[in-house]
Design a protein around this motif. Structure first.
Motif, PDB file in Angstrom:
ATOM      1  N   LEU A  62       0.917  -1.235   0.020  1.00 33.50           N
ATOM      2  CA  LEU A  62      -0.083   0.056   0.123  1.00 33.50           C
ATOM      3  C   LEU A  62       0.875   1.173  -0.063  1.00 33.50           C
ATOM      4  N   GLY A  63       2.246   1.143   0.117  1.00 27.83           N
ATOM      5  CA  GLY A  63       3.256   2.342   0.264  1.00 27.83           C
ATOM      6  C   GLY A  63       2.805   3.056   1.421  1.00 27.83           C
ATOM      7  N   VAL A  64       2.275   2.495   2.552  1.00 21.32           N
ATOM      8  CA  VAL A  64       1.939   3.514   3.617  1.00 21.32           C
ATOM      9  C   VAL A  64       3.097   4.197   4.488  1.00 21.32           C
ATOM     10  N   ARG A  65       2.949   5.321   4.947  1.00 22.33           N
ATOM     11  CA  ARG A  65       3.976   6.087   5.408  1.00 22.33           C
ATOM     12  C   ARG A  65       3.595   6.370   7.114  1.00 22.33           C
ATOM     13  N   LYS A  90       5.999   7.112  10.326  1.00 22.42           N
ATOM     14  CA  LYS A  90       5.640   6.842  11.411  1.00 22.42           C
ATOM     15  C   LYS A  90       4.512   5.909  11.944  1.00 22.42           C
ATOM     16  N   LEU A  91       4.908   5.276  13.149  1.00 21.54           N
ATOM     17  CA  LEU A  91       3.665   4.299  13.616  1.00 21.54           C
ATOM     18  C   LEU A  91       3.438   4.667  14.991  1.00 21.54           C
ATOM     19  N   VAL A  92       2.230   4.926  15.119  1.00 20.25           N
ATOM     20  CA  VAL A  92       1.493   5.464  16.637  1.00 20.25           C
ATOM     21  C   VAL A  92       0.819   4.119  17.151  1.00 20.25           C
ATOM     22  N   THR A  93       1.360   3.556  18.327  1.00 19.47           N
ATOM     23  CA  THR A  93       0.591   2.224  18.819  1.00 19.47           C
ATOM     24  C   THR A  93       0.138   2.658  20.156  1.00 19.47           C
ATOM     25  N   CYS A  94      -1.236   1.921  20.427  1.00 17.46           N
ATOM     26  CA  CYS A  94      -1.617   2.358  21.807  1.00 17.46           C
ATOM     27  C   CYS A  94      -1.585   1.086  22.573  1.00 17.46           C
ATOM     28  N   GLN A 132      -5.156  13.994  17.302  1.00 12.91           N
ATOM     29  CA  GLN A 132      -5.576  14.833  16.219  1.00 12.91           C
ATOM     30  C   GLN A 132      -4.365  14.948  15.413  1.00 12.91           C
ATOM     31  N   PRO A 133      -4.076  14.091  14.689  1.00 11.40           N
ATOM     32  CA  PRO A 133      -2.930  14.143  13.692  1.00 11.40           C
ATOM     33  C   PRO A 133      -3.047  15.190  12.727  1.00 11.40           C
ATOM     34  N   ASP A 134      -1.442  15.706  12.457  1.00 12.23           N
ATOM     35  CA  ASP A 134      -1.661  16.691  11.198  1.00 12.23           C
ATOM     36  C   ASP A 134      -2.021  16.058   9.717  1.00 12.23           C
ATOM     37  N   GLN A 135      -1.732  14.872   9.912  1.00  8.21           N
ATOM     38  CA  GLN A 135      -2.011  14.133   8.473  1.00  8.21           C
ATOM     39  C   GLN A 135      -2.822  12.657   8.810  1.00  8.21           C
ATOM     40  N   PRO A 136      -3.589  12.124   8.141  1.00  8.50           N
ATOM     41  CA  PRO A 136      -4.193  11.044   8.506  1.00  8.50           C
ATOM     42  C   PRO A 136      -3.377   9.687   8.383  1.00  8.50           C
ATOM     43  N   PHE A 137      -3.794   8.651   9.127  1.00  9.47           N
ATOM     44  CA  PHE A 137      -3.045   7.544   8.978  1.00  9.47           C
ATOM     45  C   PHE A 137      -3.293   6.761   7.431  1.00  9.47           C
ATOM     46  N   ASP A 138      -2.512   5.993   7.052  1.00 10.69           N
ATOM     47  CA  ASP A 138      -2.752   5.026   5.903  1.00 10.69           C
ATOM     48  C   ASP A 138      -3.316   3.829   6.080  1.00 10.69           C
ATOM     49  N   LEU A 139      -2.956   3.246   7.365  1.00  8.47           N
ATOM     50  CA  LEU A 139      -3.180   1.790   7.601  1.00  8.47           C
ATOM     51  C   LEU A 139      -3.459   1.730   9.087  1.00  8.47           C
ATOM     52  N   LYS A 157     -11.498   4.611  11.599  1.00  7.75           N
ATOM     53  CA  LYS A 157     -12.228   5.331  10.495  1.00  7.75           C
ATOM     54  C   LYS A 157     -12.141   6.897  10.662  1.00  7.75           C
ATOM     55  N   ARG A 158     -12.226   7.463  11.683  1.00  2.00           N
ATOM     56  CA  ARG A 158     -11.871   8.838  11.759  1.00  2.00           C
ATOM     57  C   ARG A 158     -10.386   9.409  11.588  1.00  2.00           C
ATOM     58  N   LEU A 159      -9.534   8.567  11.933  1.00  2.00           N
ATOM     59  CA  LEU A 159      -8.061   9.012  11.826  1.00  2.00           C
ATOM     60  C   LEU A 159      -7.236   8.301  10.432  1.00  2.00           C
ATOM     61  N   VAL A 160      -7.952   7.228   9.877  1.00  2.00           N
ATOM     62  CA  VAL A 160      -7.368   6.908   8.861  1.00  2.00           C
ATOM     63  C   VAL A 160      -8.054   7.470   7.503  1.00  2.00           C
TER      64      VAL A 160
END
Length: 225
Positions: A62-65, A90-94, A132-139, A157-160
């Motif tokens: 998918l070429g995710v960033r 970047k990967l954000v994990t909870c 509230q990320p500046d850019q949405p996530f790809d995956l 769904k809100r964040l991707v």
């Protein structure tokens, strides 16, 4: 467990190991992550080797960033996903448990991907709501407590981004989800997500059932339109 069930599970394990012997190279960092997690008493519920590589290949395809993960545990799937990211990715994990997060940080450091990963400790529902990320996530990859599946999915769904993908793990659960007599909270959590998706016109999704070293389960693959 019946004799037949035990034989089938042994066949699934043997099949995974056979295919992995051709398709997955030995990896000291990943093996160390599993051993370190086990030594620290973390539950042995990380994705399988084949599933980890699948996530890695999916992210690369998918070429995710930017990746969002819900459920860090010892960072095994996190390593697979982080390795798929390009420079600057970047990967954000909870992760709910501080101990799990501490083990994961050590594993990520050993794997050489800690610079790409941010671990947020605390209840994932609260952590996701505050993002509230500046850019949405790809995956997004959701692999946490199953009763909260729908909550996590709606936040993902809100964040991707539109056109992005959300993968939810453990949605078959040895077939229990499809058994109306099974009323456990994990199955009910998956059912709540499925009921939502039936009428969510913003999403196209399917479930892929799997068997292997983790038993009979499956994942849900959702494309955000």
């Amino acid at each position: 467990m019946s004799t037949n069930a035990r034989i089938v599970n042994e066949e699934w394990l043997r099949s995974d190991q056979y295919h992995n012997s051709f398709l997955v190279r030995p990896d000291d960092a990943l093996e160390s992550a599993l051993k370190n997690s086990d030594a620290n008493g973390l539950p042995a519920i990380a994705v399988s080797t084949a599933q980890g590589k699948y996530l890695h290949l999916l992210a690369r395809s998918l070429g995710v960033r930017r990746v969002l993960e819900v459920g860090t545990l010892g960072g095994y799937s996190t390593i697979w996903l982080a390795r798929a990211l390009p420079d600057g990715g970047k990967l954000v994990t909870c992760e709910l448990e501080q101990k799990h997060a501490d083990v994961a940080r050590a594993n990520l450091e050993r794997a050489g991907v800690s610079d790409k990963v941010q671990i947020i400790v605390g209840p994932a529902a609260d952590s996701l709501a505050k993002l509230q990320p500046d850019q949405p996530f790809d995956l997004a990859f959701i692999d946490a407590d199953k009763p909260s599946n729908l909550t996590y999915f709606l936040q993902a769904k809100r964040l991707v981004k539109k056109g992005g993908v959300v993968v939810v793990d453990n949605v078959v659960r040895r077939g229990r989800v499809a058994d109306p007599d099974e009323k456990d909270s994990e199955s009910e959590g998956v059912r709540a997500l499925l009921r939502h998706l039936k009428t969510d016109d913003d999403v196209e999704a399917t479930t892929i059932a799997t068997v292997g070293e983790k038993g009979f389960d499956g994942f849900l693959y959702a494309l955000l339109k």
